[in-house]
Design a protein around this motif. Structure first.
Motif, PDB file in Angstrom:
ATOM      1  N   ALA A 154       0.820  -1.216   0.000  1.00 27.99           N
ATOM      2  CA  ALA A 154       0.000   0.000   0.000  1.00 27.99           C
ATOM      3  C   ALA A 154       0.845   1.254   0.000  1.00 27.99           C
ATOM      4  CB  ALA A 154      -0.933   0.002   1.211  1.00 27.99           C
ATOM      5  N   PRO A 180       1.609   1.448  -4.459  1.00 28.85           N
ATOM      6  CA  PRO A 180       0.151   1.610  -4.430  1.00 28.85           C
ATOM      7  C   PRO A 180      -0.508   1.300  -5.769  1.00 28.85           C
ATOM      8  CG  PRO A 180       1.275   3.739  -4.344  1.00 28.85           C
ATOM      9  CD  PRO A 180       2.312   2.709  -4.121  1.00 28.85           C
ATOM     10  N   LEU A 233      -1.569  -2.351  -5.780  1.00 26.58           N
ATOM     11  CA  LEU A 233      -2.758  -2.600  -4.967  1.00 26.58           C
ATOM     12  C   LEU A 233      -3.996  -2.011  -5.628  1.00 26.58           C
ATOM     13  CD1 LEU A 233      -4.053  -3.766  -2.501  1.00 26.58           C
ATOM     14  CD2 LEU A 233      -3.337  -1.758  -1.183  1.00 26.58           C
ATOM     15  N   GLU A 234      -3.861  -0.861  -6.253  1.00 28.37           N
ATOM     16  CA  GLU A 234      -4.987  -0.279  -6.975  1.00 28.37           C
ATOM     17  C   GLU A 234      -5.464  -1.218  -8.078  1.00 28.37           C
ATOM     18  OE1 GLU A 234      -4.168   3.584  -8.484  1.00 28.37           O
ATOM     19  OE2 GLU A 234      -3.713   4.449  -6.514  1.00 28.37           O
ATOM     20  N   THR A 238      -7.254  -4.342  -6.644  1.00 33.53           N
ATOM     21  CA  THR A 238      -8.585  -3.956  -6.179  1.00 33.53           C
ATOM     22  C   THR A 238      -9.527  -3.745  -7.350  1.00 33.53           C
ATOM     23  OG1 THR A 238      -7.553  -2.848  -4.280  1.00 33.53           O
ATOM     24  CG2 THR A 238      -9.858  -2.334  -4.729  1.00 33.53           C
ATOM     25  N   ALA A 261     -10.108  -3.164   1.887  1.00 27.32           N
ATOM     26  CA  ALA A 261      -8.827  -2.502   2.161  1.00 27.32           C
ATOM     27  C   ALA A 261      -7.807  -3.564   2.574  1.00 27.32           C
ATOM     28  CB  ALA A 261      -8.989  -1.464   3.262  1.00 27.32           C
ATOM     29  N   THR A 286      -5.445  -4.521   4.599  1.00 22.71           N
ATOM     30  CA  THR A 286      -4.723  -4.341   5.863  1.00 22.71           C
ATOM     31  C   THR A 286      -4.640  -5.647   6.629  1.00 22.71           C
ATOM     32  OG1 THR A 286      -6.789  -3.563   6.907  1.00 22.71           O
ATOM     33  CG2 THR A 286      -5.254  -1.891   6.083  1.00 22.71           C
ATOM     34  N   GLU A 331      -3.451   4.544   4.080  1.00 25.80           N
ATOM     35  CA  GLU A 331      -3.258   4.522   2.632  1.00 25.80           C
ATOM     36  C   GLU A 331      -4.005   3.353   2.000  1.00 25.80           C
ATOM     37  OE1 GLU A 331      -2.216   5.654  -1.134  1.00 25.80           O
ATOM     38  OE2 GLU A 331      -2.194   6.766   0.756  1.00 25.80           O
ATOM     39  N   ALA A 332      -4.008   2.189   2.650  1.00 27.44           N
ATOM     40  CA  ALA A 332      -4.759   1.051   2.121  1.00 27.44           C
ATOM     41  C   ALA A 332      -6.248   1.387   2.046  1.00 27.44           C
ATOM     42  CB  ALA A 332      -4.536  -0.181   2.992  1.00 27.44           C
ATOM     43  N   ILE A 359      -6.879   3.838  -0.870  1.00 27.17           N
ATOM     44  CA  ILE A 359      -6.855   3.148  -2.162  1.00 27.17           C
ATOM     45  C   ILE A 359      -8.187   2.456  -2.403  1.00 27.17           C
ATOM     46  CG2 ILE A 359      -5.838   1.190  -3.399  1.00 27.17           C
ATOM     47  CD1 ILE A 359      -3.132   2.028  -2.126  1.00 27.17           C
TER      48      ILE A 359
END
Length: 355
Positions: A42, A46, A49-50, A53, A66, A68, A91-92, A95
């Motif tokens: 994250a 990022p 991760l984006e 997702t 998220a 985490t 931040e997670a 996102i």
């Protein structure tokens, strides 16, 4: 914005799809350290991760989770980076919120954002001090998640009933809906001796909006656990999210799953967690689990460790949910050798049985 709240959505007949498995998916893409399994992606990447997702949402997930999982104080202490704890969690969440908003507009449907807390690895039923430590860990994480815009919190992989209870209390304290999933080792019960069904019943009675199970078992061996939970809680909302590995009656979890076909010298004695590739279920096996869970009336259906975009896409379709990525589902009619399209040359199609 969504057209309804998560709680309102739970009252509808259609199940929700929850794509999990971020941990193994990010590791599979090379951006997380297996074994350590701390979701620093994250902060460090990022964009990765984006994309994960976004892909999961396009595969049909109704919830942007998220990432985490393992992003708690104890894990950050082990790697000597507690100073990154709050930045990582925030931040997670950001996102997940950002991608959910973009895909909500692009796909034209409601997408909910879930904060995420997980097994602490320090809870000890014989040491009351650890319960206080776990509570403090969860409290800060759910607080940050709510401040960053979570619609609900998923508490997952809880293998002590008491730890799940603490998680639920902290989620309720911030006023968010809760999905609480227990995880069951090969013993068939939680580590404090509570059966999955009894744990789910207690958690439902204590106010969890959804109760269920995730991970450890594959789509076949998790079925009795899901059935036990459904039978125990009656009409209460249930969540079911197996790992996607081919666990068996002999090896019901993926922790000690053997691989007779392996030809390599492994760095440790077991295939878990970094040599499970050959043990992964195919997309149709996981989709059949989705259909099974749906037949039991399970409300939230998804996949955990090992679940990829194609697994979730097929599962979504099997439970009656058309996804954006369905347009890329297999179409063997055009395959150069195994297709049946009339325009395919016979010199290719006639060779299929000899290939």
């Amino acid at each position: 914005m969504n057209t309804q709240s998560f709680s309102q959505r739970l009252t509808e007949d259609e199940p929700l799809v929850l794509a999990g498995g971020y941990l193994f998916e990010v590791e599979r893409r090379g951006y997380i350290t297996a074994g350590e399994f701390v979701p620093k992606v994250a902060l460090e990447h990022p964009e990765v991760l984006e994309q994960v997702t976004r892909d999961f949402l396009r595969a049909g997930s109704d919830i942007a989770l998220a990432f985490t999982y393992n992003g708690h104080r104890e894990k950050m202490r082990i790697i000597g980076e507690e100073h990154l704890l709050e930045p990582l969690n925030r931040e997670a969440m950001r996102i997940a919120v950002r991608v959910a908003a973009e895909e909500r507009e692009e796909l034209g449907r409601d997408i909910f954002v879930a904060g995420n807390i997980s097994n602490s690895n320090i809870f000890d039923p014989d040491d009351p001090a650890t319960a206080d430590q776990v509570r403090a860990m969860y409290r800060e994480m759910v607080t940050w998640a709510k401040e960053e815009g979570a619609d609900l919190i998923l508490a997952e992989t809880m293998y002590f009933y008491e730890e799940a209870r603490i998680a639920l209390e902290e989620i309720k304290a911030v006023g968010l809906p809760a999905i609480v999933n227990v995880a069951v080792f090969a013993t068939g019960e939680l580590r404090d001796g509570v059966t999955p069904g009894e744990a789910a019943k207690r958690l439902a009675d204590q106010g969890a909006d959804v109760v269920g199970t995730n991970c450890f078992q594959g789509p076949q061996t998790i079925r009795p656990i899901v059935k036990d939970i459904v039978d125990a809680v009656g009409n209460h909302n249930v969540c079911a999210m197996p790992g996607t590995f081919r666990t068996t009656d002999e090896h019901t979890t993926f922790f000690n799953l053997p691989d007779a076909g392996n030809t390599a010298t492994l760095p440790h004695e077991r295939t878990f967690p970094d040599a499970l590739e050959a043990q992964n279920s195919n997309r149709y096996e996981t989709a059949e689990f989705g259909a099974y869970a749906h037949s039991l009336g399970v409300k939230v259906i998804g996949l955990c460790c090992g679940g990829s975009v194609i697994h979730h896409r097929e599962l979504s379709q099997r439970v009656g949910k058309e996804s954006y990525l369905a347009k890329y589902s297999p179409d063997m009619s055009k395959h150069f050798m195994f297709g049946n399209d009339s325009s395919l040359p016979e010199v290719a199609t006639s060779f299929g049985e000899l290939a």
